[in-house]
Structures are given as C-alpha cells and as structure tokens.
Design an enzyme around this catalytic site. Structure first.
Site, PDB file in Angstrom:
ATOM      1  N   ASP A 114      66.086  39.209  45.659  1.00  0.00           N
ATOM      2  CA  ASP A 114      67.337  39.103  44.895  1.00  0.00           C
ATOM      3  C   ASP A 114      67.623  37.733  44.260  1.00  0.00           C
ATOM      4  O   ASP A 114      67.471  36.705  44.924  1.00  0.00           O
ATOM      5  CB  ASP A 114      68.538  39.367  45.822  1.00  0.00           C
ATOM      6  N   ASP A 162      76.054  40.178  51.679  1.00  0.00           N
ATOM      7  CA  ASP A 162      75.985  39.851  50.251  1.00  0.00           C
ATOM      8  C   ASP A 162      77.351  39.492  49.653  1.00  0.00           C
ATOM      9  O   ASP A 162      77.815  40.115  48.686  1.00  0.00           O
ATOM     10  CB  ASP A 162      75.317  40.990  49.455  1.00  0.00           C
ATOM     11  N   GLU A 221      74.520  47.483  48.642  1.00  0.00           N
ATOM     12  CA  GLU A 221      74.140  46.077  48.780  1.00  0.00           C
ATOM     13  C   GLU A 221      74.608  45.320  47.529  1.00  0.00           C
ATOM     14  O   GLU A 221      74.859  45.903  46.477  1.00  0.00           O
ATOM     15  CB  GLU A 221      72.614  45.957  48.914  1.00  0.00           C
TER      16      GLU A 221
HETATM   17  N1  DQQ Z   1      68.186  41.760  50.047  1.00  0.00           N
HETATM   18  C1  DQQ Z   1      68.746  40.775  50.921  1.00  0.00           C
HETATM   19  C2  DQQ Z   1      70.016  41.372  51.431  1.00  0.00           C
HETATM   20  C3  DQQ Z   1      70.364  42.356  50.384  1.00  0.00           C
HETATM   21  C4  DQQ Z   1      69.034  42.922  49.999  1.00  0.00           C
HETATM   22  C5  DQQ Z   1      67.763  40.442  51.986  1.00  0.00           C
HETATM   23  C6  DQQ Z   1      69.025  43.598  48.651  1.00  0.00           C
HETATM   24  O1  DQQ Z   1      71.025  40.380  51.618  1.00  0.00           O
HETATM   25  O2  DQQ Z   1      71.271  43.321  50.856  1.00  0.00           O
HETATM   26  O3  DQQ Z   1      66.612  39.847  51.452  1.00  0.00           O
HETATM   27  O4  DQQ Z   1      67.739  43.632  48.087  1.00  0.00           O
END
Ligand code: DQQ
Length: 485
Positions: free
Chosen positions: A20, A140, A200
C-alpha cells in the site's frame, strides 16, 4: 537490470516487497510517498514504511526507511498502513501498529526534512477497538482536519454483517473519541458488487466541483474466508459531520485486486491525487526470483463531472515522459475474426509507451460485437493482450488470457462498465510499462492489469473489430522515458 517485466516509469522501491501507498503528503513543495515495504525479501513479511520524495510526482528519490517495527513495542509485528498530516506545523504519520493480531493507532513525528521519524512517547493513541463491538480488523487510520477538529476513519468489519468504517474525532490528535460507524456494508447484497466482510484502507474526503461536489469514501473490500482482496469500492454522497449517506457506489478500477489499497491526498495546488498498489499476478516463486514485487500505479487526478460521476486521469506531469511519437489518422476497421490492423510503432518500444486512441462511439449491436486494441502482441498473435469495448454490454474489458504462454500467471478477463456515454467519440488512453497496463476510457472507466509475456517479441500493437465495423478517428502514441536512468 535485465528483468523484462520490471516497470521503468512507475514508482517502485529499489528492491524487494512493496504494497500500500501510505502517508501521502506534499510538504513545502516536495511530494512524499511512503509505502508498505518488506526490505528483507520480495514477499510480504515484517512490514516497514519505505519513503521516497519527488518534486513532480514522476521522478522519485529513494529516502531512508521511515518507520520500522520496535521490538517489544505495540508495532513489533509490523508498521501497517496509515496517513500523514500537518499537526501544528509538524509532519505527523498516523499508522497501524501490529502486535500479533492486535491493532492499534500510533503516531510518529519528524522535522521538515522527514528523514528522522520519532515515535510519539504517548503511543498508542488508540490502543484498541471500541468496546462491545464484534469486529474484523481495526486498521489503516486516515486523518483529516474538519473545521478545526481532527477526524479519523478506520477500516474494520462487523462480523456477520459486512465491512465497516469507524469514525473518530479528536480536539488534539492524542485523545480520540469513537463517534460510531461512518458506513457499514451489507455482506448479503450483491446488487452491483459484493463488498466483502472487511474494509481496509478507508479514505474519506470532499471532492469539490463546479456544482459543489460531494464526499467520497474509498474502501478496499476484502473477503475473510477465503482471505482475499476483492477491489476498491468508491461511494459518493453527503456527510453531516457524523454520518455519511452514499448516493452512488462503484468499483473504482476494473483491475480489481490489481488496483488495491489506494490512498488519496490533497496537494498544494488543491488537486486530489490518488496512488494505488498494483500487486504481481505471477507466482510467489517468480517474484522471489525477480527480487521485487509490487508497483505503484501512475498518480491519478480525481474529479467529479457535472453528473457527480468520478473522473480519473493520470496527472498531466506524466506527459513529460513522452518521447518519440507517431500519429495516425482516420481508419475503418472491417470486422474480421482472423485479421487485425497492425499499428506501425516505428521506434517506439511496444512495452514502454502511451497510446491515445479516439474511436467512434458505438452503442447496442450484437452481443459478440467488439473492437479495440491488441497490445504486447507477438508477430503471429500467439501472445497478445486484448483491450476491447463491447458496445452491447457497454463495458470496457482487458483480456489477459493470451498475454503470456507461461502458466505461472493469473490470467482473466477484467471488466468495468462504460458509465459515460456522452459525445460521438470514445477516448481511450493506454499506458504500458513492461508488466503493468493501465487503460482509461473517457476518464471514467479504468482498468489496471498485469501481464508477463514470455516471448521477447511480444511488442506489437494492432486494432481489431469483431462482428461489425468500427472506426478510429485518431491515434497518437509516444515512447515513455524511464524514470530510473
Ligand atoms: N495492507 C496493510 C494493512 C492493510 C492492507 C498491511 C491492505 O494495513 O489493511 O501491509 O493491503
């Protein structure tokens, strides 16, 4: 680097894993892009925040890793996604701290250079989810300032009900009050798209337009069992300071899980810009062998059209990468199942280019009628990626089933409705960068796809029409410069 599939004009870390985009912010003119990063391998693992800076959103400078897990700390299992804000003049990252399965919200601060991040001594500022709720996930944080008050949305899901976005507010960034769910999904409805069991990476912001604009909620919908990323869903509606009333919902990109966890930010020009993460579509084994995994999409400008439809197009800065050009005029495409109309690309490499094609708009017709472009095509058509318009269904499709002879790749037909039907012409822009393809039609229908042609001569392009004739009004193509040389 000799890897033919490694993109040349999309942002990637120097090596290893990226997912992300995080903490997007423009600070004193400089764009900062943070990202989920495993510096130890080309696979997801102990997640850090990588960091890069840019003056133009096109060329990037790699910076030292911004955040790493602190042994014994609330983020000892990973520094997961979050956002960036200007907290009383100080750059501040608001991130998800993972400790085993526990998720909490933490802060990190820096001076203007953003080279040396200090975790806030009062971490975690939100140590756990609200009491009494049966939730999937709590992560997030996306923070913004709303009329002088700090607001935060957090991704979650109500077990048995569907995805959820939790809303918080704070007078001071450190004491947070849960205000209730901003929006909850319904995991039984499939009217237009199932939105999964957990959401997410929520983003919530106002998009201004000549008509006044509206509030947008972007979530990355996830299924819990089996655990899989689905797609990014974008809701448009009204916000009264506490509750969001959506009027419209749509998948944001027909590439589904290949455009995931996007983050939007407001730059100093007042532009709302979004980056998404495009994951690899080949096996983990191939990713490890390549030594890299994950690409950022091109930065996209978000706007609302007069009807409230979301417009997405690459920021104009991307045009500075254009090199050698070719032009083509009007062309009638006779329908044929066997033959195609080759496009003479001259010196333009077929794996690193932008194409802009204006087609005559067609509506209705037989179900099998289609027309469009073939790219990354071998001279005999054994390998090719088909970008097609199906007027009867009013959809844009990217068909990767023949993109590679390799069995190692996820190949399918990606599809997204053509929502804008204005004018006599359909305007298509295609960006090809080795293994990533981004297609924009009329700035409203977008598909991000990944392709890994096995043949080194899969570099051609052609037009095709099936079922009935189609007409090309204009073609332009440019080679695209590498940002890594
Ligand atoms: N990737 C992160 C999380 C999120 C997810 C972990 C979404 O915080 O929810 O690497 O791709």
């Amino acid at each position: 680097m000799s890897d033919r599939h490694r993109p040349r004009y999309h942002f990637m870390p120097p090596a290893n894993w990226m997912n992300d985009p995080n903490g997007l912010i423009q600070w004193q003119g400089t764009y900062h892009l943070f990202y989920q990063h495993n510096p130890a391998a080309a696979k997801w693992g102990q997640i850090h925040w990588g960091h890069a800076t840019s003056s133009d959103l096109v060329y990037w400078k790699h910076e030292p890793i911004a955040l790493a897990p602190t042994p014994g700390g609330p983020d000892q299992s990973g520094v997961w996604s979050g956002s960036a804000v200007n907290w009383e003049g100080q750059p501040t990252l608001v991130y998800t701290a993972r400790d085993g399965e526990r998720e909490a919200v933490c802060l990190a601060l820096s001076d203007d250079r953003m080279q040396d991040w200090k975790k806030f001594p009062g971490n975690p500022v939100i140590p756990e989810p609200p009491q009494g709720l049966d939730l999937w996930g709590f992560r997030d944080p996306y923070v913004w300032n709303h009329h002088g008050q700090w607001m935060m949305v957090i991704g979650s899901g109500f077990r048995g009900e569907g995805g959820a976005v939790l809303l918080y507010s704070s007078p001071n960034m450190t004491d947070w009050t849960y205000l209730g769910p901003l929006l909850t999904g319904d995991n039984r409805q499939e009217e237009w798209a199932w939105t999964g069991e957990m959401w997410e990476c929520p983003n919530f912001f106002h998009l201004t337009s000549a008509q006044g604009g509206g509030w947008l909620l972007m979530v990355s919908a996830m299924s819990i069992k089996p655990r899989s990323s689905l797609y990014t869903v974008c809701f448009t509606g009204d916000f009264d300071g506490k509750r969001f009333t959506p009027h419209r919902a749509a998948r944001m990109d027909g590439g589904d899980l290949y455009f995931y966890a996007p983050q939007a930010f407001l730059d100093e020009w007042g532009r709302r810009i979004v980056f998404g993460w495009s994951r690899e579509a080949r096996s983990e084994e191939s990713q490890l062998a390549a030594g890299w995994a994950g690409v950022m999409t091109l930065p996209r400008l978000l706007e609302l059209d007069p009807d409230g439809l979301l417009l997405q197009r690459p920021v104009p800065e991307v045009e500075k990468l254009r090199g050698a050009a070719v032009k083509g005029g009007e062309m009638l495409l006779e329908p044929s199942e066997e033959s195609v109309t080759p496009i003479q690309l001259g010196n333009i490499p077929g794996d690193s280019l932008e194409m802009e094609v204006v087609f005559d708009r067609k509506t209705g017709g037989a179900a099998e009628d289609s027309f469009g472009l073939l790219v990354r095509r071998s001279p005999d058509g054994e390998e090719q990626t088909e970008i097609r318009i199906r007027p009867s269904a009013a959809v844009l499709e990217v068909d990767t089933r023949r993109s590679s002879l390799s069995q190692d790749v996820d190949a399918k037909v990606f599809s997204i409705p053509l929502t804008s039907a204005h004018g006599d012409h359909l305007h298509m822009r295609v960006f090809i960068d080795c293994s990533i393809i981004e297609v924009f039609v009329d700035d409203t229908a977008v598909i991000t796809a990944r392709v890994y042609p096995s043949r080194s001569d899969s570099l051609g392009a052609a037009f095709f029409a099936h079922g009935s004739p189609a007409r090309v009004a204009r073609l332009r193509a440019w080679s695209m410069k590498s940002i890594y040389e």
